[in-house]
Design a protein around this motif. Structure first.
Motif, PDB file in Angstrom:
ATOM      1  N   ARG A  47      38.928  74.587  12.686  1.00  0.00           N
ATOM      2  CA  ARG A  47      37.979  74.522  13.790  1.00  0.00           C
ATOM      3  C   ARG A  47      37.162  73.244  13.660  1.00  0.00           C
ATOM      4  O   ARG A  47      37.020  72.669  12.581  1.00  0.00           O
ATOM      5  N   GLN A  59      28.517  68.578  14.095  1.00  0.00           N
ATOM      6  CA  GLN A  59      29.556  69.150  14.956  1.00  0.00           C
ATOM      7  C   GLN A  59      29.650  68.397  16.288  1.00  0.00           C
ATOM      8  O   GLN A  59      30.768  68.100  16.734  1.00  0.00           O
ATOM      9  N   THR A  63      32.968  66.594  17.581  1.00  0.00           N
ATOM     10  CA  THR A  63      33.541  66.930  18.879  1.00  0.00           C
ATOM     11  C   THR A  63      33.898  65.649  19.637  1.00  0.00           C
ATOM     12  O   THR A  63      34.990  65.539  20.217  1.00  0.00           O
ATOM     13  N   LYS A  77      44.500  70.003  20.211  1.00  0.00           N
ATOM     14  CA  LYS A  77      43.716  71.238  20.210  1.00  0.00           C
ATOM     15  C   LYS A  77      44.661  72.381  20.538  1.00  0.00           C
ATOM     16  O   LYS A  77      45.466  72.272  21.463  1.00  0.00           O
ATOM     17  N   ASP A  80      42.839  79.137  18.726  1.00  0.00           N
ATOM     18  CA  ASP A  80      42.679  79.706  17.388  1.00  0.00           C
ATOM     19  C   ASP A  80      43.393  81.047  17.369  1.00  0.00           C
ATOM     20  O   ASP A  80      43.080  81.928  18.174  1.00  0.00           O
ATOM     21  N   ASP A  83      40.889  83.949  17.060  1.00  0.00           N
ATOM     22  CA  ASP A  83      39.778  84.112  18.005  1.00  0.00           C
ATOM     23  C   ASP A  83      40.144  83.394  19.298  1.00  0.00           C
ATOM     24  O   ASP A  83      40.114  82.162  19.373  1.00  0.00           O
ATOM     25  N   ALA A  86      38.111  80.439  20.720  1.00  0.00           N
ATOM     26  CA  ALA A  86      37.947  79.196  19.958  1.00  0.00           C
ATOM     27  C   ALA A  86      39.247  78.393  19.923  1.00  0.00           C
ATOM     28  O   ALA A  86      40.320  78.896  20.277  1.00  0.00           O
ATOM     29  N   VAL A  88      41.450  75.369  17.452  1.00  0.00           N
ATOM     30  CA  VAL A  88      41.587  74.680  16.183  1.00  0.00           C
ATOM     31  C   VAL A  88      42.147  73.295  16.473  1.00  0.00           C
ATOM     32  O   VAL A  88      42.793  73.068  17.507  1.00  0.00           O
TER      33      VAL A  88
END
Length: 144
Positions: A47, A59, A63, A77, A80, A83, A86, A88
């Motif tokens: 992540r 963060q 990003t 990207k 996840d 989740d 989200a 990763v």
């Protein structure tokens, strides 16, 4: 705390080495990019927060860097798998190639500075590197 001073000296020297390599290579690429690609190569998809923690940046800063690296096809990207809300970040083949090229650039830039080291000096550097690597790889979950 002479021992801790030695670690501080190593950290400062590592930063100087990074600046030397960037200057001699004429690179304007943020060093965080190489750290991010290395973290992804070593740990697999992470992540954004985990990559940021691994690189010692915020963060929001990571990003932005991930957006730049995505535009350059160095990372992708992906959802996840644990989740659905989200994503990763995963290194691409182009990212691996860029990282390998940077490592070669680092070697070429540093070789003249270290060519005269003795076998004992190289052994000391290799031991130090192994000790540091063993104690600095605990960041994949995003915390340090």
């Amino acid at each position: 705390m002479q021992n801790l001073e030695a670690l501080t000296d190593i950290l400062a020297a590592a930063h100087r080495l990074g600046r030397i390599v960037a200057r001699e290579a004429g690179s304007t690429t943020p060093v965080a990019q190489w750290r991010a690609l290395s973290a992804l190569e070593e740990n697999g998809p992470l992540r954004v927060g985990a990559v940021a923690a691994a690189c010692g940046v915020t963060q929001p800063g990571m990003t932005r860097l991930v957006e730049l690296m995505t535009a350059e096809s160095l990372v992708e990207k992906r959802p996840d798998p644990t989740d659905a809300r989200a994503v990763v970040i995963e290194i691409t083949d182009a990212g691996r190639a860029a990282r390998r090229a940077w490592i070669e650039t680092v070697r070429e830039a540093l070789t003249p500075r270290f060519a005269a080291l003795t076998d004992d000096e190289w052994a000391a550097i290799q031991t130090t590197a192994a000790l540091l690597r063993a104690r600095t790889t605990d960041y994949p979950n995003g915390s340090e």
